[in-house]
Enzyme design. Sequence first.
Site, PDB file in Angstrom:
ATOM      1  CE  LYS A  17      18.546  71.532 125.783  1.00 28.14           C
ATOM      2  NZ  LYS A  17      20.001  71.702 125.711  1.00 28.14           N
ATOM      3  CG  ASP A 147      18.389  67.600 125.000  1.00 33.62           C
ATOM      4  OD1 ASP A 147      18.925  67.096 126.000  1.00 33.62           O
ATOM      5  OD2 ASP A 147      18.980  68.348 124.199  1.00 33.62           O
TER       6      ASP A 147
HETATM    7  O1  C5P Z   1      20.030  62.519 121.509  1.00 33.42           O
HETATM    8  P1  C5P Z   1      20.397  63.521 120.463  1.00 33.42           P
HETATM    9  O2  C5P Z   1      20.056  63.041 119.084  1.00 33.42           O
HETATM   10  O3  C5P Z   1      19.884  64.882 120.741  1.00 33.42           O
HETATM   11  O4  C5P Z   1      21.977  63.619 120.532  1.00 33.42           O
HETATM   12  C1  C5P Z   1      22.720  64.159 119.465  1.00 33.42           C
HETATM   13  C2  C5P Z   1      24.173  63.725 119.606  1.00 33.42           C
HETATM   14  O5  C5P Z   1      24.766  64.366 120.748  1.00 33.42           O
HETATM   15  C3  C5P Z   1      24.403  62.247 119.830  1.00 33.42           C
HETATM   16  O6  C5P Z   1      24.426  61.535 118.622  1.00 33.42           O
HETATM   17  C4  C5P Z   1      25.770  62.245 120.517  1.00 33.42           C
HETATM   18  O7  C5P Z   1      26.793  62.418 119.577  1.00 33.42           O
HETATM   19  C5  C5P Z   1      25.718  63.517 121.364  1.00 33.42           C
HETATM   20  N1  C5P Z   1      25.293  63.237 122.739  1.00 33.42           N
HETATM   21  C6  C5P Z   1      26.171  62.571 123.589  1.00 33.42           C
HETATM   22  N2  C5P Z   1      25.781  62.283 124.865  1.00 33.42           N
HETATM   23  C7  C5P Z   1      24.560  62.652 125.325  1.00 33.42           C
HETATM   24  C8  C5P Z   1      23.654  63.352 124.499  1.00 33.42           C
HETATM   25  C9  C5P Z   1      24.057  63.621 123.195  1.00 33.42           C
HETATM   26  O8  C5P Z   1      27.294  62.245 123.189  1.00 33.42           O
HETATM   27  N3  C5P Z   1      24.225  62.328 126.578  1.00 33.42           N
END
Ligand code: C5P
Length: 312
Positions: A17, A147
């Site tokens: 994406k 995501d």
């Molecule tokens: O959800 P995912 O594991 O892909 O997110 C990785 C990191 O990105 C999270 O641990 C966080 O530190 C950061 N993040 C965030 N806010 C979001 C998405 C991701 O702070 N909305």
Amino acid sequence: MTTVAAPTEVHTRAPGKINVFLAVGDLQPDGYHELATAYQAVSLYEDVRARRSDDFTVQVTGGPGVDVAGVPTDDSNLALRAARLLASTTGYQGGVDLRIEKCVPVAGGMGGGSADAAAALLACDALWQTGLGRDDLLHLAAELGADVPFAFSGGTAVGTGRGDELSPALAKGQFQWVLALADFGLSTPTVYRELDEHRRRHQGDIGPVRQPVVDTGVLQALRAGDAGLLAETMHNDLQAPALHLEPGLSAVLELGESNGALAGVVSGSGPTVAFLAPDLDGALELQIALSAARLTVVRATGPVHGARVVAD
Ligand code: C5P
């Protein structure tokens, strides 16, 4: 009654994406930031082949230009976590052997790991015939990462909350993208942390962080299939911290924009830079110019479908 034999192997595919718009709000107590983003799924895919097994195992290979050296194959692998989550949720007693072929850049800000998880969920669901519905799978997807629901559903969508609360956005036509891949990765939490630190340092000048919303111009551009308008309205709050961490990306952005790109934007938390081209010819010319400057470049179009079973 006819019964359908359980498949021995299932092949699925999920897209990477680009966040064509990403506004980041405040850090929440759960460690995530509140987001307002417009996602577009693009034609770089992760392929997952799932076979029945007693254990949970994964092998990862890279498509053209994709270095998979940094992808874990232990229990921290997001596709394996997806498979285990589905097994524990449904009470499935066996395991799975996953083979992943990655064409989305690793740690590039294009949701490759999330696409692996979405494709693995769909593959295991079909392989194990769990009978879960789409809503249940989307719910599990959100547990795996912000995501992952979008990689599952694809197309064009607005994401709020952590980025996992999706509403489909109307979209017309195809957008032409040229992606400049970096030979290094950026850690998503590090980029968010850099944004927080910047905001803390400059609190006096920038004031309180506003509630994030997607610019209406972006939605209008997507609805009309208007690349020129999308170029004017594309924005990513994570771009400044990504450039601060990797200053060399500024030159990449300038190079693309001086070689016919309508606009360039760091994709997600970077370091991939996504250039929007006016049309296919423009994209081909830009690809040649950036390749001549020794950048690793791939072309993609969007929007494309979300996670699907592939009939081999
Ligand atoms: O959800 P995912 O594991 O892909 O997110 C990785 C990191 O990105 C999270 O641990 C966080 O530190 C950061 N993040 C965030 N806010 C979001 C998405 C991701 O702070 N909305």
